[in-house]
Design an enzyme around this catalytic site. Structure first.
Site, PDB file in Angstrom:
ATOM      1  N   HIS A  98     -10.259   8.908   0.782  1.00 54.35           N
ATOM      2  CA  HIS A  98      -9.106   7.943  -0.130  1.00 54.35           C
ATOM      3  C   HIS A  98      -9.681   7.362  -1.172  1.00 54.35           C
ATOM      4  CE1 HIS A  98      -5.747   5.106  -0.404  1.00 54.35           C
ATOM      5  NE2 HIS A  98      -5.150   5.877   0.687  1.00 54.35           N
ATOM      6  N   GLU A 170      -2.905  12.930  -3.015  1.00 57.85           N
ATOM      7  CA  GLU A 170      -1.915  11.281  -2.861  1.00 57.85           C
ATOM      8  C   GLU A 170      -2.891  10.966  -4.945  1.00 57.85           C
ATOM      9  OE1 GLU A 170      -1.616   8.903   0.163  1.00 57.85           O
ATOM     10  OE2 GLU A 170      -3.808   8.807  -0.540  1.00 57.85           O
TER      11      GLU A 170
HETATM   12  C1  PEP Z   1      -2.241   5.119   0.256  1.00 59.29           C
HETATM   13  O1  PEP Z   1      -2.241   4.194   0.085  1.00 59.29           O
HETATM   14  O2  PEP Z   1      -2.062   6.839   0.670  1.00 59.29           O
HETATM   15  C2  PEP Z   1      -0.696   5.389   0.068  1.00 59.29           C
HETATM   16  C3  PEP Z   1       0.113   6.658   0.167  1.00 59.29           C
HETATM   17  O3  PEP Z   1      -0.102   4.262   0.210  1.00 59.29           O
HETATM   18  P1  PEP Z   1       1.963   4.624  -0.181  1.00 59.29           P
HETATM   19  O4  PEP Z   1       2.673   5.069   0.709  1.00 59.29           O
HETATM   20  O5  PEP Z   1       2.304   2.523   0.476  1.00 59.29           O
HETATM   21  O6  PEP Z   1       2.185   4.684  -1.487  1.00 59.29           O
END
Ligand code: PEP
Length: 269
Positions: A98, A170
């Site tokens: 992450h 992400e």
């Molecule tokens: C994350 O931190 O992995 C995430 C997807 O957060 P958010 O959906 O709150 O942007």
């Protein structure tokens, strides 16, 4: 065969064991999960035992995930948790890489690779998160960053263990409270790049028996996803699900975002 639809959330450093167990209990009582779908929740370590008790005997209807794991089976690693410890709690999946682990705890790709190999070697599913920073994007090397994270992270994963792997794309600039929501146009080329990176590493199509291929690896999108935009990401051909933070931290929010994402995928198939 179509890849499964995946949807889940990471509670990060939030919730007591009682709160996480109650979330899981309410969610499990409120949702009918179609056969093409897997849902998961990733509470903090201290909630795992309470949640897996509520989840009952495996296979769990909703996967329970851990936020990290160490690569060694045991030893002098104060503060760390091994794969065997997670399996002893009937944990179904581990999140690795992450952006917050990479940024605040300086986890390099080669260490993440050791963790991936330790997990899949013990039959534990992995959700490997990859994503470029705003700075990397501004220099035009977002794709290179993501491919590097992918290729080092999945290096040497045996083909027969590929079914345990899922990728979460992400973009670092889009996650969390300070994030800027990405558009499907931002996500589409990177998702395609991840798909072709998986194909380069593991081949595109299933060959025989239990040997998986790069084309079978589910890719999830995460970053400021909510019910209003979930379906726009899952409509993309290379996005097979969503990994959601804030919007899924209530049971109602989880269900609304999951349903919007599932509908976006169903109408685009
Ligand atoms: C994350 O931190 O992995 C995430 C997807 O957060 P958010 O959906 O709150 O942007």
């Amino acid at each position: 065969m179509a890849r499964p639809f995946l949807f889940g959330t990471n509670f990060k450093m939030n919730q007591t064991p009682t709160e996480s167990a109650e979330f899981y209990r309410q969610l499990a009582a409120s949702v009918q999960i179609p056969s093409d779908t897997h849902l998961f929740v990733i509470p903090p370590y201290t909630s795992l035992a309470a949640v897996t008790v509520v989840a009952g005997q495996p296979p769990h209807q909703i996967w329970v995930g851990a936020q990290n794991v160490h690569w060694a089976p045991e030893g002098a690693y104060t503060g760390e948790i091994s794969v065997g410890m997670l399996l002893a709690l009937d944990v179904d999946l581990v999140l690795l890489g992450h952006a917050e682990r990479r940024r605040y705890f300086h986890e390099p790709d080669v260490e993440l690779n050791r963790k991936v190999l330790a997990a899949v070697g013990a039959n534990l599913r992995v959700l490997l998160a990859v994503g470029e920073t705003a700075e990397e994007r501004s220099f035009g090397v977002g794709g290179e960053t993501v491919l590097r994270q992918l290729k080092i992270g999945l290096h040497d994963v045996p083909p027969e263990q590929l079914g345990l792997i899922q990728i979460a794309y992400e973009p670092v600039w889009s996650i969390g409270a300070g994030g800027t929501p990405a558009s499907p146009e931002d996500v589409e080329p990177i998702a395609r790049l991840i798909r072709s990176g998986c194909a380069d590493m593991f081949g595109e199509t299933r060959t025989s028996g239990d040997r998986g291929s790069g084309g079978d690896i589910p890719i999830l999108y995460g970053g400021s996803v909510d019910p209003s935009n979930a379906g726009t990401f899952t409509a993309l051909p290379d996005i097979d699900g969503l990994f959601v933070g804030r919007a899924a931290w209530t049971v109602e929010g989880f269900l609304a975002t999951y349903r919007a994402g599932y509908e976006g995928k169903s109408t685009s198939r």
